[in-house]
Each structure stands twice: as structure tokens, then as C-alpha cells.
Write a protein that holds these residues in place. Sequence first.
Motif, PDB file in Angstrom:
ATOM      1  N   VAL A 135       0.823  -1.214   0.000  1.00  0.00           N
ATOM      2  CA  VAL A 135       0.000   0.000   0.000  1.00  0.00           C
ATOM      3  C   VAL A 135       0.859   1.267   0.000  1.00  0.00           C
ATOM      4  O   VAL A 135       1.788   1.412   0.806  1.00  0.00           O
ATOM      5  N   PHE A 136       0.499   2.170  -0.902  1.00  0.00           N
ATOM      6  CA  PHE A 136       1.149   3.485  -0.995  1.00  0.00           C
ATOM      7  C   PHE A 136       0.064   4.540  -0.855  1.00  0.00           C
ATOM      8  O   PHE A 136      -0.814   4.653  -1.711  1.00  0.00           O
ATOM      9  N   LEU A 137       0.108   5.313   0.238  1.00  0.00           N
ATOM     10  CA  LEU A 137      -0.922   6.304   0.521  1.00  0.00           C
ATOM     11  C   LEU A 137      -0.599   7.677  -0.065  1.00  0.00           C
ATOM     12  O   LEU A 137      -1.447   8.567  -0.032  1.00  0.00           O
ATOM     13  N   GLY A 138       0.607   7.860  -0.556  1.00  0.00           N
ATOM     14  CA  GLY A 138       0.964   9.130  -1.189  1.00  0.00           C
ATOM     15  C   GLY A 138       1.058  10.302  -0.236  1.00  0.00           C
ATOM     16  O   GLY A 138       0.979  11.457  -0.667  1.00  0.00           O
ATOM     17  N   VAL A 259      -2.490  -7.140   1.277  1.00  0.00           N
ATOM     18  CA  VAL A 259      -1.329  -8.021   1.373  1.00  0.00           C
ATOM     19  C   VAL A 259      -0.084  -7.137   1.410  1.00  0.00           C
ATOM     20  O   VAL A 259       0.184  -6.391   0.473  1.00  0.00           O
ATOM     21  N   GLN A 260       0.651  -7.224   2.504  1.00  0.00           N
ATOM     22  CA  GLN A 260       1.769  -6.307   2.722  1.00  0.00           C
ATOM     23  C   GLN A 260       3.016  -7.058   3.138  1.00  0.00           C
ATOM     24  O   GLN A 260       3.009  -7.793   4.133  1.00  0.00           O
ATOM     25  N   GLY A 261       4.099  -6.911   2.389  1.00  0.00           N
ATOM     26  CA  GLY A 261       5.370  -7.494   2.791  1.00  0.00           C
ATOM     27  C   GLY A 261       5.880  -6.828   4.063  1.00  0.00           C
ATOM     28  O   GLY A 261       5.963  -5.606   4.147  1.00  0.00           O
ATOM     29  N   ARG A 262       6.206  -7.631   5.043  1.00  0.00           N
ATOM     30  CA  ARG A 262       6.655  -7.066   6.315  1.00  0.00           C
ATOM     31  C   ARG A 262       8.008  -6.365   6.172  1.00  0.00           C
ATOM     32  O   ARG A 262       8.311  -5.438   6.928  1.00  0.00           O
ATOM     33  N   GLN A 263       8.800  -6.772   5.188  1.00  0.00           N
ATOM     34  CA  GLN A 263      10.109  -6.158   4.949  1.00  0.00           C
ATOM     35  C   GLN A 263      10.091  -5.194   3.759  1.00  0.00           C
ATOM     36  O   GLN A 263      11.128  -4.915   3.173  1.00  0.00           O
ATOM     37  N   ALA A 272       0.022   0.498   5.244  1.00  0.00           N
ATOM     38  CA  ALA A 272      -1.023  -0.526   5.191  1.00  0.00           C
ATOM     39  C   ALA A 272      -1.714  -0.672   6.546  1.00  0.00           C
ATOM     40  O   ALA A 272      -2.936  -0.843   6.626  1.00  0.00           O
ATOM     41  N   TYR A 273      -0.937  -0.588   7.614  1.00  0.00           N
ATOM     42  CA  TYR A 273      -1.510  -0.723   8.955  1.00  0.00           C
ATOM     43  C   TYR A 273      -2.442   0.450   9.270  1.00  0.00           C
ATOM     44  O   TYR A 273      -3.545   0.261   9.819  1.00  0.00           O
ATOM     45  N   ALA A 274      -2.038   1.665   8.905  1.00  0.00           N
ATOM     46  CA  ALA A 274      -2.885   2.838   9.138  1.00  0.00           C
ATOM     47  C   ALA A 274      -4.180   2.741   8.341  1.00  0.00           C
ATOM     48  O   ALA A 274      -5.265   3.087   8.838  1.00  0.00           O
ATOM     49  N   LEU A 275      -4.083   2.248   7.107  1.00  0.00           N
ATOM     50  CA  LEU A 275      -5.287   2.085   6.288  1.00  0.00           C
ATOM     51  C   LEU A 275      -6.220   1.058   6.915  1.00  0.00           C
ATOM     52  O   LEU A 275      -7.441   1.287   7.012  1.00  0.00           O
ATOM     53  N   HIS A 276      -5.674  -0.050   7.357  1.00  0.00           N
ATOM     54  CA  HIS A 276      -6.487  -1.094   7.988  1.00  0.00           C
ATOM     55  C   HIS A 276      -7.183  -0.570   9.241  1.00  0.00           C
ATOM     56  O   HIS A 276      -8.368  -0.863   9.474  1.00  0.00           O
ATOM     57  N   ARG A 277      -6.484   0.203  10.039  1.00  0.00           N
ATOM     58  CA  ARG A 277      -7.084   0.756  11.265  1.00  0.00           C
ATOM     59  C   ARG A 277      -8.242   1.696  10.930  1.00  0.00           C
ATOM     60  O   ARG A 277      -9.233   1.769  11.686  1.00  0.00           O
ATOM     61  N   ALA A 278      -8.134   2.411   9.819  1.00  0.00           N
ATOM     62  CA  ALA A 278      -9.185   3.365   9.434  1.00  0.00           C
ATOM     63  C   ALA A 278     -10.319   2.700   8.660  1.00  0.00           C
ATOM     64  O   ALA A 278     -11.336   3.347   8.395  1.00  0.00           O
ATOM     65  N   TRP A 279     -10.167   1.418   8.343  1.00  0.00           N
ATOM     66  CA  TRP A 279     -11.114   0.723   7.457  1.00  0.00           C
ATOM     67  C   TRP A 279     -11.433  -0.642   8.057  1.00  0.00           C
ATOM     68  O   TRP A 279     -10.823  -1.645   7.729  1.00  0.00           O
ATOM     69  N   PRO A 280     -12.410  -0.718   8.946  1.00  0.00           N
ATOM     70  CA  PRO A 280     -12.700  -1.969   9.662  1.00  0.00           C
ATOM     71  C   PRO A 280     -13.068  -3.135   8.754  1.00  0.00           C
ATOM     72  O   PRO A 280     -12.906  -4.296   9.152  1.00  0.00           O
ATOM     73  N   ASN A 281     -13.561  -2.866   7.552  1.00  0.00           N
ATOM     74  CA  ASN A 281     -13.983  -3.938   6.653  1.00  0.00           C
ATOM     75  C   ASN A 281     -12.825  -4.537   5.860  1.00  0.00           C
ATOM     76  O   ASN A 281     -13.038  -5.334   4.964  1.00  0.00           O
TER      77      ASN A 281
END
Length: 313
Positions: A135-138, A259-263, A272-281
Motif C-alpha cells: 500500500v502506498f498512501l501518497g 497483502v503487505q510485505g513485512r520487509q 497498510a496498517y494505518a489504512l487497515h485501522r481506518a477501514w474496519p472492513n
Amino acid sequence: MRGLYPDLEPYQQHQLPVGGGHSLYIEECGNPDGQPVVFLHGGPGAGAGPAARRFFDPNRYRILVFDQRGCGRSTPNGRVEHNTLTDLIADLETIREHLCVDRWVLFGGSWGSTLALAYAQDFPGRVKGLILRGVFLGRRQDLEWFIGPDGAARLFPDYYADFTAAVAPRVDLADAFFERMFGDNELQARQAASAWTYWESRIATLVPNPFFTKRFAASKGGQTMARIECHYFRDACGLSGRAILDRADRLADIPSIIVQGRQDVVCPPDGAYALHRAWPNSQLQLIPGAAHSASEAPLVDALVRATDQFARL
């Protein structure tokens, strides 16, 4: 561990004029009556290769692959005029209508995830689901991480020194590279574009691939990607006033697998984590032993499993 589906050829190809002098290459693969899915490539400007078709079960998906403005088999190659995020979102609607698709699944990695999210926030009713990778949030911090001295440069100081050596010392590297890439000196333009692509491809995989990196940096596709990427970076990726996290509520009813590579060093996992926290679905899968490149085996496995799951939407 799952691998890509076997090679397949398109059953239909299109060149679709979309305005501003641009024409998009589009191909359809798989089952014409299957679940519509559109592959959104990264970069911006990378283009989509044959492997893009192979993340999806061809018996269950109507696979739509296209090259965004200015890259790949779309024309004119390398053109940055009339090439903005707003244009790319409009292009997706034009493609959807031209191909008579009501609703579709969006599959996007890296910049492709940015485009997928921005489109879904503008047209949530047209999206059945999202499969996102790297994920790239720009955000400003994401841009600075990639080209600034206090981001990925701290992990790869030698690679970063090679990268910045292509331009005169400047506070704003995006401007410096843009001036070189779009200047009158063709040799300097090629050197700057190669340095940009070389930097990105060197840090994209967990296991270095020097042969691929050198070949891609010198290729026409690599040069085009660097030019278009730099153009977008100077414009904050077109996200000023439409920050993805600020509009996460518009995604509330759309199922997603992230799907996010940890490295991942190109697009670190905090986005990706910030997006997931803001998007419960959304479902977030942090994949150990994987970085940014979609060709890495652990990411291929997770992405193919995700597309198999979403074939039933």
C-alpha cells in the motif's frame, strides 16, 4: 505455496482514446462471463506485463489489464501532459463503461493500490472488492521516505549515494530529477531516469537481483516509469485535498484484503496498517519474508489465495 496461474493470451485487445491525446491499451483474458477484475499496475508508469494476467483463475474471472496513460503499450509513450490522478480515475470509468462492466473487483499494487483506493472513494458503488499489495498512501511522509535522506536512504546509504549522484545537490530532489529528465540534454535525461529506476529496483526485493535491476534501469520501460513517477511526485501524486485516510469512511461497505510485505522498504508497512485501522472492513495480511515486489513467492501465494476468495463475491 500457491504460484501464478499458467500463461494465457488475451481473447480481446483494444486501443481506447481517452482525451488529451492519450490512447489506452486494454486486454481481456480468461472467461468473458466471469467475475470482472481490473489489474492496476504500479509506478506510476510501470505498465503491465504478461504476468499481470496470471494472478487470477481464468475460468472464474474476466481479467481486464491495461496500461495507464503514457506507459507500456498506451500512447504516446512517456507523455506527462494530461496525465494526473484525476485523469486516471476518469480513465477507469471510461474503461468500465466501454467494456459494459457494472461492478468490478480492483487489484492494485504499490501505485496501483493508490489508484484503486482513490477510484473506490469516488465510485464506491462500482466496486465489489479491493485486493491491495504494498500500500502506498501518497502522504508527504511516504514521498520523503522514498527519495529523502532520512527514509530508505538510512538503510541503503551506498545505493542512495549512487541515486543522488545523478543530479546536483538540491533540497528538493524531485525538482532536480525532473529538470534533468525533461531537459534538453538527452544524455543527462537518460542518466537521471536510469538512476531513479536503479534506486527503486535495488530496494524493491528482499533478495537483490542485480541483473534485473541493471537491465530494467536501462530499458525504455524503466526510463518511462522514472519520468512519469517523478512527474507525479512533484504533484504530491494528485492527492492534495483528497488524502486517502481522511476519506476512509467511503470504503466502509467494500470488502478488502491488504497483502503487505513485512520487509517492504519502498512502501513500509505502517501505511497498510494505518489504512487497515481506518477501514474496519479490510483484512490485513503482513507477510514475513517478503518485501515490495509482487514477484516474490510469499506475496504471490497470498495474492493468488486472495483472488480465489474474491472470485466468489
